[in-house]
Motif scaffolding. Structure first.
Motif, PDB file in Angstrom:
ATOM      1  N   THR A   2       2.398   3.958   1.041  1.00 33.81           N
ATOM      2  CA  THR A   2       3.731   4.461   1.611  1.00 33.81           C
ATOM      3  C   THR A   2       4.452   3.651   2.405  1.00 33.81           C
ATOM      4  O   THR A   2       3.716   2.733   3.085  1.00 33.81           O
ATOM      5  N   ASN A   3       5.544   3.740   2.638  1.00 34.82           N
ATOM      6  CA  ASN A   3       6.539   3.008   3.588  1.00 34.82           C
ATOM      7  C   ASN A   3       6.674   1.859   2.866  1.00 34.82           C
ATOM      8  O   ASN A   3       7.287   0.772   3.551  1.00 34.82           O
ATOM      9  N   GLY A   4       6.333   1.352   1.603  1.00 35.13           N
ATOM     10  CA  GLY A   4       6.533   0.273   0.871  1.00 35.13           C
ATOM     11  C   GLY A   4       8.036   0.270   0.477  1.00 35.13           C
ATOM     12  O   GLY A   4       8.715   1.152   0.489  1.00 35.13           O
ATOM     13  N   VAL A   5       8.362  -0.886   0.206  1.00 34.07           N
ATOM     14  CA  VAL A   5       9.709  -1.294  -0.401  1.00 34.07           C
ATOM     15  C   VAL A   5       9.906  -1.073  -1.781  1.00 34.07           C
ATOM     16  O   VAL A   5       9.059  -1.087  -2.936  1.00 34.07           O
ATOM     17  N   PRO A   6      11.050  -0.047  -2.355  1.00 32.41           N
ATOM     18  CA  PRO A   6      11.252   0.095  -3.713  1.00 32.41           C
ATOM     19  C   PRO A   6      11.528  -1.256  -4.334  1.00 32.41           C
ATOM     20  O   PRO A   6      12.288  -1.877  -3.766  1.00 32.41           O
ATOM     21  N   GLY A  46      19.177   0.116  -2.590  1.00 31.98           N
ATOM     22  CA  GLY A  46      17.894  -0.464  -1.760  1.00 31.98           C
ATOM     23  C   GLY A  46      16.879  -1.005  -2.386  1.00 31.98           C
ATOM     24  O   GLY A  46      15.413  -1.053  -1.855  1.00 31.98           O
ATOM     25  N   TYR A  47      16.940  -1.167  -3.661  1.00 31.86           N
ATOM     26  CA  TYR A  47      15.820  -1.900  -4.455  1.00 31.86           C
ATOM     27  C   TYR A  47      15.811  -3.334  -4.141  1.00 31.86           C
ATOM     28  O   TYR A  47      16.808  -3.953  -4.198  1.00 31.86           O
ATOM     29  N   HIS A 125       5.291  -8.720  -1.387  1.00 30.81           N
ATOM     30  CA  HIS A 125       6.551  -8.148  -0.804  1.00 30.81           C
ATOM     31  C   HIS A 125       6.506  -6.490  -0.400  1.00 30.81           C
ATOM     32  O   HIS A 125       7.353  -5.823  -0.076  1.00 30.81           O
ATOM     33  N   ARG A 126       5.158  -5.982  -0.161  1.00 36.00           N
ATOM     34  CA  ARG A 126       5.000  -4.599   0.303  1.00 36.00           C
ATOM     35  C   ARG A 126       5.623  -3.754  -0.454  1.00 36.00           C
ATOM     36  O   ARG A 126       6.290  -2.869  -0.078  1.00 36.00           O
ATOM     37  N   ILE A 127       5.619  -3.818  -1.939  1.00 37.85           N
ATOM     38  CA  ILE A 127       6.330  -2.836  -2.859  1.00 37.85           C
ATOM     39  C   ILE A 127       5.538  -1.616  -2.656  1.00 37.85           C
ATOM     40  O   ILE A 127       4.399  -1.844  -3.019  1.00 37.85           O
ATOM     41  N   ASP A 128       6.114  -0.718  -3.048  1.00 36.88           N
ATOM     42  CA  ASP A 128       5.645   0.908  -3.204  1.00 36.88           C
ATOM     43  C   ASP A 128       5.584   1.051  -4.617  1.00 36.88           C
ATOM     44  O   ASP A 128       6.880   1.419  -4.995  1.00 36.88           O
TER      45      ASP A 128
END
Length: 170
Positions: A2-6, A46-47, A125-128
């Motif tokens: 959670t809080n990851g980047v889309p 925001g992606y 990249h801390r992607i969700d």
């Protein structure tokens, strides 16, 4: 996470650029209709846009890894000039039927349909994954997305921006 980047994982040949058969020179670079507009739309929503591309032409000896990297950088610059930002590029030069020894691999974890490039991007990249998806033009793209735990959407040509707009509903 959670809080990851889309993020949107984008195949290169046949999605962002026309697949002219192992494109690697500036003369080969033709963006698909709506490519820049689609990436710009995704940026505005925001992606993080990430290219994930199999490039067996390196293993086949058709062009070098440096040429591949330069061509990918050119695509990123060409898109950026139109306000479309690619956040990262992952390319797999390995193939089981290669001619260049260093790039011969029976089943490289990065080569789609394996999910290695997507999984590395998620970690780097801390992607969700729950907020992310893949757009590709091949069954191998859809399988890589499935194995990485992200939805995959098959782009079968036409205008990429219209495809993205229909997909997201705006």
């Amino acid at each position: 996470m959670t809080n990851g980047v889309p993020a949107v994982f984008l195949d290169r040949d046949g999605v962002l650029i026309e697949d002219t058969g192992y494109p690697h020179l500036e003369a080969h670079l033709r963006l698909t209709p709506g490519a820049a507009e689609a990436v710009r739309r995704l940026n505005q929503l925001g992606y993080l846009c990430v290219i994930v591309t199999n490039q067996s032409g390196v293993a086949r000896g058709l062009f070098t890894e440096d040429q591949m990297k330069a061509f990918n950088a050119l695509i990123v610059r060409r898109l950026a000039a139109r306000g479309a930002i690619i956040g990262a590029v992952y390319a797999c030069p390995f193939h089981s039927d290669g001619r260049i020894e260093a790039y011969i691999h029976p089943d490289h974890p990065d080569r789609k349909p394996n999910p290695g490039m997507i999984l590395r991007a998620i970690a780097d990249h801390r992607i969700d994954p729950a907020k992310s998806f893949m757009i590709g033009d091949q069954p191998s793209d859809m399988e890589a997305a499935r194995r990485a735990g992200v939805p995959g959407f098959l782009f079968e040509g036409g205008d990429l921006d219209a495809f993205v707009r229909d997909l997201l509903g705006h």
